[in-house]
Design a protein around this motif. Structure first.
Motif, PDB file in Angstrom:
ATOM      1  N   ASP A  45       0.836  -1.209   0.000  1.00  0.00           N
ATOM      2  CA  ASP A  45       0.000   0.000   0.000  1.00  0.00           C
ATOM      3  C   ASP A  45       0.869   1.257   0.000  1.00  0.00           C
ATOM      4  OD1 ASP A  45      -2.488  -1.254  -0.072  1.00  0.00           O
ATOM      5  OD2 ASP A  45      -2.577  -1.469   2.107  1.00  0.00           O
ATOM      6  N   TRP A  46       1.980   1.226   0.742  1.00  0.00           N
ATOM      7  CA  TRP A  46       2.868   2.392   0.788  1.00  0.00           C
ATOM      8  C   TRP A  46       3.469   2.676  -0.585  1.00  0.00           C
ATOM      9  CZ3 TRP A  46       4.672   6.799   2.118  1.00  0.00           C
ATOM     10  CH2 TRP A  46       5.960   7.183   1.732  1.00  0.00           C
ATOM     11  N   LEU A  49       0.860   4.237  -2.650  1.00  0.00           N
ATOM     12  CA  LEU A  49       0.541   5.574  -2.138  1.00  0.00           C
ATOM     13  C   LEU A  49       1.611   6.583  -2.525  1.00  0.00           C
ATOM     14  CD1 LEU A  49      -1.341   7.272  -0.219  1.00  0.00           C
ATOM     15  CD2 LEU A  49       0.250   6.639   1.622  1.00  0.00           C
ATOM     16  N   THR A  52       1.348   8.108  -6.016  1.00  0.00           N
ATOM     17  CA  THR A  52       0.196   8.914  -6.415  1.00  0.00           C
ATOM     18  C   THR A  52       0.583  10.384  -6.535  1.00  0.00           C
ATOM     19  OG1 THR A  52      -0.504   9.320  -4.121  1.00  0.00           O
ATOM     20  CG2 THR A  52      -1.367   7.337  -5.218  1.00  0.00           C
ATOM     21  N   ALA A 120      -8.044  11.059  -1.158  1.00  0.00           N
ATOM     22  CA  ALA A 120      -7.601   9.672  -1.266  1.00  0.00           C
ATOM     23  C   ALA A 120      -8.605   8.848  -2.068  1.00  0.00           C
ATOM     24  CB  ALA A 120      -7.417   9.080   0.129  1.00  0.00           C
ATOM     25  N   PHE A 125      -7.790   5.364  -3.120  1.00  0.00           N
ATOM     26  CA  PHE A 125      -7.370   4.952  -1.778  1.00  0.00           C
ATOM     27  C   PHE A 125      -8.454   5.306  -0.771  1.00  0.00           C
ATOM     28  CE2 PHE A 125      -3.370   4.761  -3.856  1.00  0.00           C
ATOM     29  CZ  PHE A 125      -2.583   3.893  -3.113  1.00  0.00           C
ATOM     30  N   THR A 126      -8.324   4.751   0.424  1.00  0.00           N
ATOM     31  CA  THR A 126      -9.181   5.104   1.538  1.00  0.00           C
ATOM     32  C   THR A 126      -8.341   5.081   2.812  1.00  0.00           C
ATOM     33  OG1 THR A 126     -11.278   4.604   2.657  1.00  0.00           O
ATOM     34  CG2 THR A 126      -9.912   2.726   2.000  1.00  0.00           C
ATOM     35  N   THR A 127      -8.977   5.419   3.929  1.00  0.00           N
ATOM     36  CA  THR A 127      -8.306   5.289   5.229  1.00  0.00           C
ATOM     37  C   THR A 127      -9.090   4.267   6.037  1.00  0.00           C
ATOM     38  OG1 THR A 127      -9.579   7.172   6.092  1.00  0.00           O
ATOM     39  CG2 THR A 127      -7.352   7.616   5.270  1.00  0.00           C
ATOM     40  N   PHE A 150      -3.609   4.441   5.282  1.00  0.00           N
ATOM     41  CA  PHE A 150      -3.983   4.450   3.864  1.00  0.00           C
ATOM     42  C   PHE A 150      -3.922   3.037   3.289  1.00  0.00           C
ATOM     43  CE2 PHE A 150      -2.515   8.863   4.378  1.00  0.00           C
ATOM     44  CZ  PHE A 150      -3.572   9.542   3.811  1.00  0.00           C
ATOM     45  N   GLU A 151      -4.941   2.684   2.522  1.00  0.00           N
ATOM     46  CA  GLU A 151      -4.935   1.417   1.808  1.00  0.00           C
ATOM     47  C   GLU A 151      -5.768   1.580   0.538  1.00  0.00           C
ATOM     48  OE1 GLU A 151      -6.723  -1.634   4.155  1.00  0.00           O
ATOM     49  OE2 GLU A 151      -8.703  -0.703   4.164  1.00  0.00           O
ATOM     50  N   ALA A 152      -5.580   0.650  -0.390  1.00  0.00           N
ATOM     51  CA  ALA A 152      -6.336   0.711  -1.642  1.00  0.00           C
ATOM     52  C   ALA A 152      -7.827   0.541  -1.365  1.00  0.00           C
ATOM     53  CB  ALA A 152      -5.851  -0.382  -2.592  1.00  0.00           C
TER      54      ALA A 152
END
Length: 484
Positions: A45-46, A49, A52, A120, A125-127, A150-152
């Motif tokens: 995820d990092w 992120l 982006t 995001a 992405f979302t949290t 943060f993750e997809a």
């Protein structure tokens, strides 16, 4: 032959006690550096992120803490062994908690979280978290710190952090905006925040029609109760089958942001809010006191951290900020802190952090094992402490023994050594403010509240480097340098 010069010691590594809740990542400290270890999924995820457009832009704008991946060969011993990737974060000047913030601070923290989430979502992405503890401060500027959140985003799934957001941000704001109840005691007593069921019992009758209550309290609680026996995966499956989409999540976030932005609180009349107009200081006293504080802190050689205990409108915190790296302005009245914060925010002040703090009942350790959230004393080691017009309120108003007050003030300077400075004002028993407090107590209750006894107690713990009486003749300023 002389022994070889010893190699410099590796910085001691310690884990942040409050970072255990997400097993996918943990936060560590090594010296002055802050690191985050990421597991395999979080590391993926990092990488996504960091590639982006929105994430580096929000970092550059100061809304998300600066973060970079670290070469494993550069890590201190014990930091990276168990993790797929290790990140280095900028270090915030002081870690504070939502139950120490004013209404406007919590609202701005909530708006920041929602704005970041909107960006995001637009980028895929979302949290996964919605906690108020994911925000810290650079002075009056809120800063999002939980990069591991943060993750997809996955189609058909709701905002995973919605419940946390309600419990630690939206509900506390509603309590204060709709009912006039200070939210700080609620958040301090429960690290997970206010439950929907609790809110529902307080917002019955016509109160349920106040802004946001019907949907985010009553409907939310009903949905939780209806799905209490279902697993999270089952609920997600139901939402996907019903056509739940990322666009609906984004629409929800926009609606919640609009609600938060509309929530407002008008502080009630407060003695402390008008203290500068109602206190007994003469213009000569006030000018002398300001000059004294300015000179002492200038001579202290630029302290890194100053605590202003009982900061009121921030006059002396602002003087301290001329000389210090960072200033904590602690004040017990939420209305006073709210007013100070909004002024600092309008001025773009990033070196003064105002916090709601009852000095006779400061923030204790809390959460899991009492260390998940650290006490004020363990966080507040400073190079200089301002205790101006405070001692009589603690010793007389709150019945704290004078010796313990002095011990407590000096304890904040334990790590500063001879560099530390305690700037303290003793209000004599014959001063009008002290007489007013004494009039509400049984006669003879405080025989030790005397100037000579205070000087004896201070001299037993500090070298008194300077002593000046204010022009009124009923208050004396001191500078104490802690003994080794």
């Amino acid at each position: 032959m002389a022994p070889p010069h010893p190699a410099p010691a590796e910085p001691v590594t310690r884990t942040e006690p409050g970072s255990f809740r997400d097993p996918a990542n943990r936060v560590f400290y090594a010296g002055d550096e802050v690191y985050r270890g990421l597991g395999p999924r979080a590391a993926e995820d990092w990488l996504a992120l960091a590639g982006t457009d929105f994430f580096p832009r929000l970092v550059a704008e100061g809304r998300i803490c600066a973060t970079e991946a670290v070469d494993p060969t550069e890590l201190p011993a014990g930091v990276g062994a168990d993790w797929s990737t290790v990140l280095r974060h900028e270090r915030v000047p002081f870690v504070s908690y939502p139950y120490e913030w004013s209404f406007a601070m919590l609202r701005d923290a909530a708006l920041l979280h929602l704005d970041i989430l909107r960006e995001a979502l637009a980028a895929g992405f979302t949290t996964k978290d919605g906690s108020a503890y994911n925000v810290q401060w650079r002075g009056s500027e809120p800063l999002f710190i939980d990069i591991g959140s943060f993750e997809a985003a996955r189609d058909g799934e709701p905002w995973a952090g919605y419940r946390q957001f309600c419990q630690t941000m939206l509900y506390p704001l509603m309590l204060q905006a709709h009912l006039g109840l200070d939210f700080q005691p609620w958040l301090r007593s429960r690290v997970d925040g206010v439950e929907a069921g609790q809110m529902r019992r307080m917002f019955g009758g016509t109160r349920r029609f106040r802004a946001g209550v019907l949907k985010h309290v009553h409907l939310h609680d009903a949905m939780q109760n209806r799905n209490a026996a279902n697993s999270t995966d089952a609920v997600r499956g139901q939402l996907r089958d019903a056509g739940f989409s990322r666009e609906l999540v984004l629409a929800t976030v926009r609606a919640v942001r609009k609600l938060v932005d509309r929530l407002d609180w008008q502080p009630p009349a407060s003695h402390w809010a008008d203290y500068q107009e109602t206190c007994t200081y003469s213009d000569a006293d006030r000018a002398h006191k300001q000059r004294f504080v300015d000179e002492v802190l200038a001579e202290a050689g630029g302290p890194d951290l100053v605590l202003d205990l009982g900061a009121n409108d921030g006059t002396y915190a602002s003087i301290a900020a001329r000389h210090a790296g960072y200033v904590l302005a602690l004040e017990s009245d939420p209305a006073v802190v709210d007013r100070l914060y909004q002024r600092l925010r309008a001025d773009g002040e990033r070196r003064i952090l105002p916090l709601v703090m009852d000095l006779a009942d400061p923030s204790p350790g809390g959460g899991w094992r009492g260390v998940e959230r650290a006490s004020l004393t363990s966080r507040g080691q400073a190079d200089a402490v301002l205790a101006l017009a405070v001692i009589h309120h603690l010793a007389i108003g709150r019945n704290v023994p004078l010796a313990e007050v002095v011990d407590w003030l000096v304890s904040f300077l334990a790590a500063a050594g001879p560099r530390g400075r305690l700037v303290v004002e003793f209000v004599h028993p014959e001063d009008p403010m002290a007489r007013r407090l004494l009039a509400n107590k049984p006669a003879g209750l405080f025989p030790d509240y005397r100037r000579d006894e205070f000087e004896r107690l201070l001299a037993a713990r500090c070298t008194i480097a300077r002593r000046e009486e204010l022009p009124s003749g009923t208050r004396t300023l001191y500078v104490g340098i802690p003994d080794d």
